[in-house]
Structure formats: structure tokens, C-alpha cells
Scaffold this motif. Sequence first.
Motif, PDB file in Angstrom:
ATOM      1  N   SER A 146      -8.893   6.396  -8.988  1.00 40.05           N
ATOM      2  CA  SER A 146      -8.284   7.734  -8.701  1.00 40.05           C
ATOM      3  C   SER A 146      -7.312   7.357  -9.237  1.00 40.05           C
ATOM      4  N   LYS A 178       1.139  -1.122  -0.136  1.00 37.24           N
ATOM      5  CA  LYS A 178      -0.021   0.201   0.103  1.00 37.24           C
ATOM      6  C   LYS A 178       0.795   1.311  -0.020  1.00 37.24           C
ATOM      7  N   HIS A 217       0.578   3.972  -2.711  1.00 35.78           N
ATOM      8  CA  HIS A 217       0.352   5.448  -3.023  1.00 35.78           C
ATOM      9  C   HIS A 217       1.266   6.389  -3.011  1.00 35.78           C
ATOM     10  N   LEU A 271      -5.799  -3.701  -3.046  1.00 30.66           N
ATOM     11  CA  LEU A 271      -7.183  -1.972  -3.539  1.00 30.66           C
ATOM     12  C   LEU A 271      -8.083  -1.847  -4.199  1.00 30.66           C
ATOM     13  N   THR A 272      -8.560  -0.946  -3.046  1.00 30.65           N
ATOM     14  CA  THR A 272     -10.130  -0.580  -3.293  1.00 30.65           C
ATOM     15  C   THR A 272     -10.622  -0.202  -4.559  1.00 30.65           C
ATOM     16  N   ASP A 304      -9.106   2.918  -4.754  1.00 25.98           N
ATOM     17  CA  ASP A 304      -7.648   3.614  -5.666  1.00 25.98           C
ATOM     18  C   ASP A 304      -7.804   3.297  -6.570  1.00 25.98           C
TER      19      ASP A 304
END
Length: 318
Positions: free
Chosen positions: A173, A118, A122, A166-167, A170
Motif C-alpha cells: 500500500s 506503527k 500509518h 511492517l507487513t 503495509d
Amino acid sequence: MVKRSITEVQTALVNLHQQLVSGEIYLDAIPKIDSLIENVKHESRTPVEIAEPEHHDQQILTNFVSDVQAGQHPQVDAELINVILKFANAKSVTFRRMILVTVESALENNLISTEQLKTLFHHFSQPDILLAHIDQATNQAAFGRSIAVNILRLILIADRSGYFFLTQDDISSFLNVVGLMAILERDTRGFVEGVGWVHLFTGMANLNNELAEHDELVRGNKIFLMATLVEGYKKIEHSFSMGENEDVANFLLKLFQQHQLYQDFFIEQLKVWRSELNSFNPYSKVLWVQLFNYRHLMQSLIIDGNLPEKVMKAIVTD
């Protein structure tokens, strides 16, 4: 027409992406994206900040990879993650390559935690990293953008292969940044002697190829990726010479196999593209370059045995 800043282009592109997903627009996306590319404001070159690693930093990577190759199972620690984050755009091609080997080794052997992934995702997906100095003349920051794209592709493969971290937010975006990169990127360098690979359009095509495998993406997302990459490729003013056309073709071929909608959209892109080429100025070097970039992409599609017949017909039709 007044030139737009990257922030303004980003806002417009996010809105266009949302409209594609909701079905509010379809073919109108093509001229809208072209307009964004043509009217983005390019800035003067500014210094690129590069943190140079020391021998100790190199040793951290080397020791980790050596341990893995020796059959051991070293865990990725905070110090190693910090080296990757801090020195990904190092001048040394050897160091940058070692970072990629380190990430690959960690993922292949399940030595990295979800939280660490993560952190990497990011960091490298934020616009300040993925789009660093992208609106300026050719510069060292391109190497940082290139390694970021490659690391992100590895992370996406890991997410799809079992990490599952990953959502939907996520991914959504991230797609906006990926699309923005495709229409802003103008650096066509492949391998630079003594410095290493830039190869950004290959990197973006491979990244899109991986994104197309993710179930989180709906058709509007994939149309967005196709539209931004193809229109970005179309507007490039320098020749591709190191296989970029083949990599873009591979991404398109993957979409063509997934649904007829992507074939139809690409055919419409071809109609617009061909009409522009048919009315170009024969005394313009840029337009000759764009013509040959077009031909090389079409040739890469045609020689593949999986190209759908309707797309083949659209390509060979004068």
C-alpha cells in the motif's frame, strides 16, 4: 484529453503497479506513467491548516532530546507521540527540525515501541498527509510533506534494522502512495530562507533508496519506483539546484548494482527521454530547464565509479 483527478490517477497507478509486479506489462509502463503526469488535474490553491505548537510542546521535545544526550533513557510516551503527529507541519523550521531529531534519537536508542512506530507509520504514510495539497500551487503544505517523507525513511530503516513490524500489505500500500507522490510532486524548492528545507525530490529519492533495501520488494516493485521517480523528474518544469540530481542518481545506482533488469529498463527510459529532447522547441524555457535537469542527472551517474558499462554507453550515445 480530459484531465484526471488525483483519485482517478491513483486508481490507474495502482493498477499499473499490479501489472508490473505480475509481469503483464514492462516497457509500456513508461508512456502510461507519462500520460498520467500530463493529464492530472491541478486544483486551485486552498488554505493549508497548520496547528502551531506552544512553548509546552517545544519543551516536551527539548526535554526528551536533552535526556537522551545526557545518557538517560526516557521512554516515548503518548504525549510525545501526539506532539509529533499534530505539529509536524509547523511553520517553525526549528520545531520541525526538533521533531526529526526526536524521532532519530528515539530510534537510535530503542526508546520507542513497535506500536508507537506503527502509529507514526500509518499516520505519515496516509495520502491525506503525504500528498496534502500536492495538486495545488506552491504552498506551506510542502513542508509537511517533506518532514513526512523524512520520518517515513527513518521508520523504514528502523524496521529493517530490528523492529520488523511492517507487513507485506503495509509495504504494498505504501509503494502505491510513494509512486503517486513521485508523479504528482512539482515543488522543486530546496532551502527556503527563514523557513527551512523543502527538498522533496531529495526526500523521495532517499526514501526509494531505503525501500530498495527491503526484501519484501520484488523486481516489479522496484521497477515501479524507478519508473515513477524518473518520469516525475523528467516532467519537472523548474530547475533543480540543491543536489536533487545526485540523490536520484544514488537511488538508480543502487538498483543497477542489484540486477541487470534495472539497467535495461533505465536504458529504455533514456531512449524515450532522449527522443523527446531531440525534438523540443528551442524557444521554450521549460524545455531548456528539462534539458539541463537531464544533463545534471546524467553527469551525476557518469562521475560515479560504479556505473555499469552498458548504462554508461547508453548515456554517452548521441
